[in-house]
Design a protein around this motif. Sequence first.
Motif, PDB file in Angstrom:
ATOM      1  N   GLN A 294      22.397  71.184  97.414  1.00 44.98           N
ATOM      2  CA  GLN A 294      23.568  71.462  96.601  1.00 44.98           C
ATOM      3  C   GLN A 294      23.343  70.950  95.168  1.00 44.98           C
ATOM      4  O   GLN A 294      23.646  71.639  94.194  1.00 44.98           O
ATOM      5  CB  GLN A 294      24.802  70.804  97.215  1.00 44.98           C
ATOM      6  CG  GLN A 294      26.095  71.147  96.501  1.00 44.98           C
ATOM      7  CD  GLN A 294      27.282  70.457  97.144  1.00 44.98           C
ATOM      8  OE1 GLN A 294      27.174  69.319  97.611  1.00 44.98           O
ATOM      9  NE2 GLN A 294      28.403  71.145  97.168  1.00 44.98           N
ATOM     10  N   LEU A 295      22.772  69.765  95.038  1.00 48.83           N
ATOM     11  CA  LEU A 295      22.515  69.204  93.710  1.00 48.83           C
ATOM     12  C   LEU A 295      21.444  69.991  92.959  1.00 48.83           C
ATOM     13  O   LEU A 295      21.547  70.177  91.740  1.00 48.83           O
ATOM     14  CB  LEU A 295      22.127  67.730  93.814  1.00 48.83           C
ATOM     15  CG  LEU A 295      23.262  66.794  94.208  1.00 48.83           C
ATOM     16  CD1 LEU A 295      22.741  65.377  94.391  1.00 48.83           C
ATOM     17  CD2 LEU A 295      24.392  66.824  93.183  1.00 48.83           C
TER      18      LEU A 295
ATOM     19  N   PHE B 151      22.884  73.798  84.136  1.00 50.98           N
ATOM     20  CA  PHE B 151      22.009  73.759  82.973  1.00 50.98           C
ATOM     21  C   PHE B 151      21.955  75.128  82.302  1.00 50.98           C
ATOM     22  O   PHE B 151      22.038  75.232  81.074  1.00 50.98           O
ATOM     23  CB  PHE B 151      20.601  73.284  83.340  1.00 50.98           C
ATOM     24  CG  PHE B 151      19.814  72.872  82.136  1.00 50.98           C
ATOM     25  CD1 PHE B 151      19.901  71.581  81.650  1.00 50.98           C
ATOM     26  CD2 PHE B 151      19.024  73.774  81.466  1.00 50.98           C
ATOM     27  CE1 PHE B 151      19.205  71.188  80.518  1.00 50.98           C
ATOM     28  CE2 PHE B 151      18.324  73.405  80.327  1.00 50.98           C
ATOM     29  CZ  PHE B 151      18.409  72.110  79.846  1.00 50.98           C
ATOM     30  N   SER B 152      21.837  76.182  83.092  1.00 53.37           N
ATOM     31  CA  SER B 152      21.804  77.537  82.529  1.00 53.37           C
ATOM     32  C   SER B 152      23.105  77.870  81.810  1.00 53.37           C
ATOM     33  O   SER B 152      23.091  78.469  80.734  1.00 53.37           O
ATOM     34  CB  SER B 152      21.527  78.568  83.630  1.00 53.37           C
ATOM     35  OG  SER B 152      20.235  78.375  84.156  1.00 53.37           O
ATOM     36  N   LEU B 153      24.233  77.491  82.392  1.00 50.56           N
ATOM     37  CA  LEU B 153      25.518  77.694  81.737  1.00 50.56           C
ATOM     38  C   LEU B 153      25.561  76.936  80.412  1.00 50.56           C
ATOM     39  O   LEU B 153      25.973  77.481  79.381  1.00 50.56           O
ATOM     40  CB  LEU B 153      26.667  77.240  82.642  1.00 50.56           C
ATOM     41  CG  LEU B 153      28.064  77.220  82.000  1.00 50.56           C
ATOM     42  CD1 LEU B 153      28.482  78.620  81.558  1.00 50.56           C
ATOM     43  CD2 LEU B 153      29.075  76.619  82.975  1.00 50.56           C
TER      44      LEU B 153
ATOM     45  N   ALA C 128      24.179  68.325  83.982  1.00 47.36           N
ATOM     46  CA  ALA C 128      23.182  68.873  84.902  1.00 47.36           C
ATOM     47  C   ALA C 128      22.014  67.905  85.071  1.00 47.36           C
ATOM     48  O   ALA C 128      21.541  67.673  86.187  1.00 47.36           O
ATOM     49  CB  ALA C 128      22.695  70.232  84.406  1.00 47.36           C
ATOM     50  N   ILE C 129      21.561  67.330  83.980  1.00 46.20           N
ATOM     51  CA  ILE C 129      20.458  66.369  84.052  1.00 46.20           C
ATOM     52  C   ILE C 129      20.867  65.158  84.885  1.00 46.20           C
ATOM     53  O   ILE C 129      20.101  64.675  85.728  1.00 46.20           O
ATOM     54  CB  ILE C 129      20.009  65.949  82.639  1.00 46.20           C
ATOM     55  CG1 ILE C 129      19.352  67.134  81.931  1.00 46.20           C
ATOM     56  CG2 ILE C 129      19.064  64.747  82.702  1.00 46.20           C
ATOM     57  CD1 ILE C 129      19.125  66.938  80.447  1.00 46.20           C
TER      58      ILE C 129
ATOM     59  N   GLY D 282      11.541  64.189  88.728  1.00 46.39           N
ATOM     60  CA  GLY D 282      10.752  65.287  88.163  1.00 46.39           C
ATOM     61  C   GLY D 282      11.634  66.373  87.574  1.00 46.39           C
ATOM     62  O   GLY D 282      11.376  66.862  86.472  1.00 46.39           O
ATOM     63  N   LEU D 283      12.683  66.734  88.289  1.00 41.94           N
ATOM     64  CA  LEU D 283      13.596  67.758  87.792  1.00 41.94           C
ATOM     65  C   LEU D 283      14.343  67.250  86.558  1.00 41.94           C
ATOM     66  O   LEU D 283      14.550  67.995  85.600  1.00 41.94           O
ATOM     67  CB  LEU D 283      14.577  68.182  88.884  1.00 41.94           C
ATOM     68  CG  LEU D 283      15.537  69.327  88.538  1.00 41.94           C
ATOM     69  CD1 LEU D 283      14.787  70.582  88.097  1.00 41.94           C
ATOM     70  CD2 LEU D 283      16.441  69.635  89.730  1.00 41.94           C
TER      71      LEU D 283
END
Length: 105
Positions: free
Chosen positions: A28-29, A37-39, A59-60, A67-68
């Motif tokens: 989910q995360l 992030f895209s939004l 988002a971050i 890593g993400l």
Amino acid sequence: GEVEKAIAIYRDIIEKVEKDKRWDKKRQLFALTEFKFSLGQMLYRNNCMEEGLKIMEEAINIAPTEGLKKIKRMLLDLTINPPKDAQEFKSRYPQLKEDSFIPLY
């Protein structure tokens, strides 16, 4: 009108993912990180810079792995401060493999 439709779709997806209890928390995360992030990028690039920046930072903060988080921080930097050319890009991100946009973390 297409940007407004896309923004509405992203917001709807985010709301549905947040409410969906069928996914395990980590998946989910991951999904929320990507969609938020895209939004945020879309908003930032379409004259809603303050809101877009806030959503990208959210988002971050929810990204489930370091890593993400690092990748999203790099993308945030590129969104706010696009490099002038390939050389600036390479010098800013020496951790990237040659001819790659995937960081080696």
